[in-house]
Design an enzyme around this catalytic site. Structure first.
Site, PDB file in Angstrom:
ATOM      1  N   LYS A  90       0.795  -1.229   0.000  1.00 60.44           N
ATOM      2  CA  LYS A  90       0.000   0.000   0.000  1.00 60.44           C
ATOM      3  C   LYS A  90       0.832   1.287   0.000  1.00 60.44           C
ATOM      4  O   LYS A  90       0.415   2.276  -0.583  1.00 60.44           O
ATOM      5  CB  LYS A  90      -0.992  -0.007   1.156  1.00 60.44           C
ATOM      6  CG  LYS A  90      -2.076  -1.054   0.936  1.00 60.44           C
ATOM      7  CD  LYS A  90      -3.283  -0.840   1.810  1.00 60.44           C
ATOM      8  CE  LYS A  90      -4.310  -1.926   1.502  1.00 60.44           C
ATOM      9  NZ  LYS A  90      -5.581  -1.744   2.170  1.00 60.44           N
ATOM     10  N   GLY A 142      -9.568  -7.218   3.203  1.00 60.73           N
ATOM     11  CA  GLY A 142     -10.626  -7.676   4.096  1.00 60.73           C
ATOM     12  C   GLY A 142     -10.733  -6.894   5.389  1.00 60.73           C
ATOM     13  O   GLY A 142     -11.285  -7.374   6.373  1.00 60.73           O
ATOM     14  N   GLU A 195      -2.403   6.388   8.113  1.00 61.13           N
ATOM     15  CA  GLU A 195      -3.157   7.296   7.253  1.00 61.13           C
ATOM     16  C   GLU A 195      -4.012   8.199   8.118  1.00 61.13           C
ATOM     17  O   GLU A 195      -4.419   7.806   9.213  1.00 61.13           O
ATOM     18  CB  GLU A 195      -4.131   6.482   6.380  1.00 61.13           C
ATOM     19  CG  GLU A 195      -3.660   6.204   5.002  1.00 61.13           C
ATOM     20  CD  GLU A 195      -4.677   5.358   4.223  1.00 61.13           C
ATOM     21  OE1 GLU A 195      -4.224   4.646   3.342  1.00 61.13           O
ATOM     22  OE2 GLU A 195      -5.890   5.414   4.501  1.00 61.13           O
ATOM     23  N   LYS A 196      -4.351   9.360   7.607  1.00 59.84           N
ATOM     24  CA  LYS A 196      -5.332  10.208   8.267  1.00 59.84           C
ATOM     25  C   LYS A 196      -6.653   9.444   8.282  1.00 59.84           C
ATOM     26  O   LYS A 196      -7.059   8.871   7.261  1.00 59.84           O
ATOM     27  CB  LYS A 196      -5.491  11.510   7.463  1.00 59.84           C
ATOM     28  CG  LYS A 196      -6.570  12.429   7.983  1.00 59.84           C
ATOM     29  CD  LYS A 196      -6.033  13.292   9.099  1.00 59.84           C
ATOM     30  CE  LYS A 196      -7.144  14.127   9.739  1.00 59.84           C
ATOM     31  NZ  LYS A 196      -6.742  14.575  11.080  1.00 59.84           N
ATOM     32  N   HIS A 222     -17.357   5.138   0.452  1.00 59.56           N
ATOM     33  CA  HIS A 222     -16.433   4.302  -0.317  1.00 59.56           C
ATOM     34  C   HIS A 222     -16.954   4.279  -1.761  1.00 59.56           C
ATOM     35  O   HIS A 222     -18.032   3.747  -2.027  1.00 59.56           O
ATOM     36  CB  HIS A 222     -16.383   2.887   0.259  1.00 59.56           C
ATOM     37  CG  HIS A 222     -15.516   1.942  -0.518  1.00 59.56           C
ATOM     38  ND1 HIS A 222     -14.361   1.382  -0.013  1.00 59.56           N
ATOM     39  CD2 HIS A 222     -15.623   1.482  -1.791  1.00 59.56           C
ATOM     40  CE1 HIS A 222     -13.815   0.604  -0.937  1.00 59.56           C
ATOM     41  NE2 HIS A 222     -14.565   0.655  -2.035  1.00 59.56           N
ATOM     42  N   ASN A 261      -7.488  -2.801  -6.398  1.00 61.48           N
ATOM     43  CA  ASN A 261      -7.628  -4.255  -6.379  1.00 61.48           C
ATOM     44  C   ASN A 261      -7.368  -4.767  -7.788  1.00 61.48           C
ATOM     45  O   ASN A 261      -8.092  -4.433  -8.719  1.00 61.48           O
ATOM     46  CB  ASN A 261      -9.008  -4.649  -5.878  1.00 61.48           C
ATOM     47  CG  ASN A 261      -9.145  -4.383  -4.391  1.00 61.48           C
ATOM     48  OD1 ASN A 261      -8.199  -4.591  -3.629  1.00 61.48           O
ATOM     49  ND2 ASN A 261     -10.282  -3.883  -3.966  1.00 61.48           N
ATOM     50  N   ARG A 320      -7.812  -7.328  -9.669  1.00 63.89           N
ATOM     51  CA  ARG A 320      -8.551  -8.574  -9.960  1.00 63.89           C
ATOM     52  C   ARG A 320     -10.005  -8.207 -10.187  1.00 63.89           C
ATOM     53  O   ARG A 320     -10.387  -7.051 -10.042  1.00 63.89           O
ATOM     54  CB  ARG A 320      -8.462  -9.497  -8.746  1.00 63.89           C
ATOM     55  CG  ARG A 320      -8.916  -8.736  -7.488  1.00 63.89           C
ATOM     56  CD  ARG A 320      -9.104  -9.615  -6.295  1.00 63.89           C
ATOM     57  NE  ARG A 320      -9.185  -8.873  -5.056  1.00 63.89           N
ATOM     58  CZ  ARG A 320     -10.266  -8.267  -4.593  1.00 63.89           C
ATOM     59  NH1 ARG A 320     -11.396  -8.282  -5.276  1.00 63.89           N
ATOM     60  NH2 ARG A 320     -10.253  -7.609  -3.449  1.00 63.89           N
TER      61      ARG A 320
HETATM   62  P1  ADP Z   1      -8.628  -3.465   2.851  1.00 62.07           P
HETATM   63  O1  ADP Z   1      -7.526  -3.582   1.846  1.00 62.07           O
HETATM   64  O2  ADP Z   1      -8.368  -4.208   4.120  1.00 62.07           O
HETATM   65  O3  ADP Z   1      -9.989  -3.722   2.269  1.00 62.07           O
HETATM   66  P2  ADP Z   1      -8.960  -0.617   2.480  1.00 62.07           P
HETATM   67  O4  ADP Z   1      -7.786   0.279   2.508  1.00 62.07           O
HETATM   68  O5  ADP Z   1      -9.518  -0.968   1.131  1.00 62.07           O
HETATM   69  O6  ADP Z   1      -8.623  -1.937   3.305  1.00 62.07           O
HETATM   70  O7  ADP Z   1     -10.135   0.002   3.361  1.00 62.07           O
HETATM   71  C1  ADP Z   1     -11.315  -0.717   3.653  1.00 62.07           C
HETATM   72  C2  ADP Z   1     -12.296   0.203   4.345  1.00 62.07           C
HETATM   73  O8  ADP Z   1     -11.738   0.727   5.561  1.00 62.07           O
HETATM   74  C3  ADP Z   1     -12.701   1.447   3.546  1.00 62.07           C
HETATM   75  O9  ADP Z   1     -13.745   1.191   2.641  1.00 62.07           O
HETATM   76  C4  ADP Z   1     -13.132   2.382   4.653  1.00 62.07           C
HETATM   77  O10 ADP Z   1     -14.414   2.067   5.143  1.00 62.07           O
HETATM   78  C5  ADP Z   1     -12.135   2.070   5.762  1.00 62.07           C
HETATM   79  N1  ADP Z   1     -10.957   2.975   5.662  1.00 62.07           N
HETATM   80  C6  ADP Z   1      -9.760   2.686   5.109  1.00 62.07           C
HETATM   81  N2  ADP Z   1      -8.918   3.725   5.184  1.00 62.07           N
HETATM   82  C7  ADP Z   1      -9.594   4.722   5.799  1.00 62.07           C
HETATM   83  C8  ADP Z   1      -9.262   6.070   6.182  1.00 62.07           C
HETATM   84  N3  ADP Z   1      -8.055   6.577   5.951  1.00 62.07           N
HETATM   85  N4  ADP Z   1     -10.213   6.799   6.800  1.00 62.07           N
HETATM   86  C9  ADP Z   1     -11.443   6.276   7.077  1.00 62.07           C
HETATM   87  N5  ADP Z   1     -11.811   5.028   6.742  1.00 62.07           N
HETATM   88  C10 ADP Z   1     -10.900   4.247   6.114  1.00 62.07           C
END
Ligand code: ADP
Length: 505
Positions: free
Chosen positions: A116, A164, A200-201, A208, A290, A292
């Protein structure tokens, strides 16, 4: 040109890929672990190969066995589906080394997006806005404290490998940094075999929003609009829709430009998804890519009239995609509910058992993508996703009405599922107004799941199913001392399990 594809997956996505192969004039070979030997995807394929014991590491995650299965059955390509090996660069490489086409992007693109922080660096360089955060993995807790202070609380400690929603911890202030850092690290190590984390902030109440892209070997990269996936539980999606109720054509254009730039920056090929968080103020930030096909791809298929899995196969075979960017406009609205073997009235506890009876919804605007059938034995070895129910309508309201109708038609007997939860969301005024963000369920959960429904009807059907099974048992097992010509089509323990269930208390 591809001819024969090994489907390196199970459940609904394996069936989805087998169907796409058929539609594309290709033959498909299934693989199965011991517990999946009677699964629908095995019967649907042109051939099937046993790959070992039920734990994924001994079957669906074993690169060597999958490549050998493809070679033994004369396949020229492997489709990884989602989950399992779909985002392992080493799998794409192993396919290449064995002379097999990997239906997906080049290993280098998987690798770039799989880490990431690396992905964040690449996206920043390509001019794509990212969530404010660290550019490199954290060294230790002191580093985490320093970075969190610089970014400003609240922050989110996240796993580099991610996926996940695992390895993620929200941190409100300095006192929590150390424990969140350690917890995220050990969870990431356990889940991904990589304990690397970054910060991350934490964005407050974002939506989403993700963009579907397709890229072919002829240099074309197109975006097929957005999906809104804000209804999540513990950062995992439960309901998705397309288009988003709040994305205007102008915002869609900007998101699409950022997504195609992101795909272009890593030399992407095939179907991929660029995930963004959209703040209440209307700003979007890259979250991850993603590399895929996604679980929720059908909502895009219904509003754009494309078959994404067929396009994946065409692109992998060197053909150009059948998508014309000028014609790309969403038509109507689609919603997907993930029907999982989880008990929504018991904190979504995963459930196992025999699915005694299944009544599948049909009719206009309804699609059912399932990996199970009546008689299937649902185990705890794999993801709890049983099926996806997708509804299309001319407007969002009509799609919701159709989904309500379809959810009412759906009958599942034998184990608890997320079905009643989805029905309550469809009736929820906040959802109906499209007032969504990723904290929707945290806020609405207690209201939606206040009282469990009475189990009356389900019990009645379970008893009926068991009686039917009993009746079948009275059919003579042999005629004139000879064995019946056909073996039973169901798992042998189906009948006795159905009886046990029906006769309990
Ligand atoms: P994963 O790869 O585990 O699915 P993601 O980075 O895609 O993780 O994030 C999954 C979910 O987590 C997002 O859809 C959101 O709901 C929450 N999330 C991730 N990063 C943040 C963030 N910086 N601030 C608020 N919510 C976040």
């Amino acid at each position: 040109m591809l001819k024969r594809v090994l489907v390196a997956n199970r459940g609904e996505i394996a069936l989805r890929i087998i169907r796409a192969c058929r539609d594309e004039g290709l033959t498909a070979v299934a693989v199965y672990s011991d517990v999946d030997r009677l699964a629908p995807h095995v019967r649907a394929a042109d051939a099937a190969v046993a790959i070992g014991a039920p734990p994924p590491a001994e079957s669906y995650l074993d690169i060597r066995k999958l490549v050998a299965a493809a070679q033994a059955t004369g396949c020229d390509a492997i489709h990884p589906g989602y989950g399992f090996l779909s985002e392992r660069a080493a799998f794409a490489e192993a396919c290449g080394e064995a002379g097999l086409t990997f239906v997906g992007p080049p290993a280098a693109a998987i690798r770039a997006m799989g880490d990431k922080t690396e992905a964040r660096r690449r996206m920043q360089a390509a001019g794509v806005p990212v969530v404010p955060g660290t550019a490199a993995p954290l060294r230790d807790a002191a580093d985490a404290r320093r970075e969190a202070k610089r970014i400003g609380y609240p922050v989110l400690v996240k796993a580099l490998a991610g996926g996940g929603g695992k390895g993620m911890r929200r941190v409100a202030g300095e006192a929590e940094v150390e424990s969140a850092f350690q917890a995220a690290r050990s969870e990431a190590q356990k889940a991904f075999g990589d304990g690397g984390v970054y910060v991350e902030k934490y964005l407050e109440r974002p939506r989403h929003i993700e963009i579907q892209v397709l890229a072919d070997r002829h240099g074309r990269v197109v975006a097929l609009g957005e999906r809104e996936c804000s209804i999540q539980r513990r950062h995992q999606k439960l309901i998705e829709e397309a288009p988003s109720p709040v994305v205007s054509p102008a915002l869609r254009r900007r998101l699409s430009e950022a997504a195609t730039a992101a795909a272009g920056a890593v030399g992407y090929l095939g179907a991929g998804t660029i995930e963004f968080l959209l703040t209440p103020g209307g700003q979007f930030h890259f979250l991850e890519m993603n590399t895929r096909i996604q679980v929720e791809h059908p909502v895009t298929e219904l509003v754009y009239g494309v078959d994404l899995v067929r396009e994946q196969l065409r692109i992998a075979g060197g053909k150009s995609m059948r998508i014309h960017p000028g014609l790309l406009h969403p038509r109507g609205h689609a919603i997907e509910c993930r029907i999982t073997a989880e008990d929504p009235f018991n904190d979504f506890l995963p459930a196992a058992g025999v699915l005694h009876y299944l009544g599948v919804p049909t009719g206009p605007g309804v699609r059912w993508d399932a990996g199970v059938e009546a008689g299937s034995d649902v185990t705890l070895f794999y993801d709890p996703l049983l099926a996806k129910l997708i509804a299309w309508g001319e407007s969002r309201d009509m799609a919701i009405e159709r989904m309500r109708r379809a959810l009412c038609e759906l009958v599942i007997v034998g184990l608890p599922t997320s079905q009643p939860f989805h029905l309550r969301v469809m009736d929820d005024p906040e959802f109906r107004k499209g007032e969504l963000d990723t904290t929707y369920l945290e806020r609405a959960g207690s209201r939606l799941l206040a009282a469990a429904p009475a189990p009356g009807i389900e019990r009645a059907i379970a008893v009926a199913a068991a009686m039917l099974a009993d009746q079948q048992r009275t059919v003579p097992k042999s005629v004139d001392g000879r064995s019946p010509a056909r073996p039973p089509a169901r798992p042998s323990d189906w009948e006795s399990a159905a009886r046990r269930e029906a006769l309990r208390d």
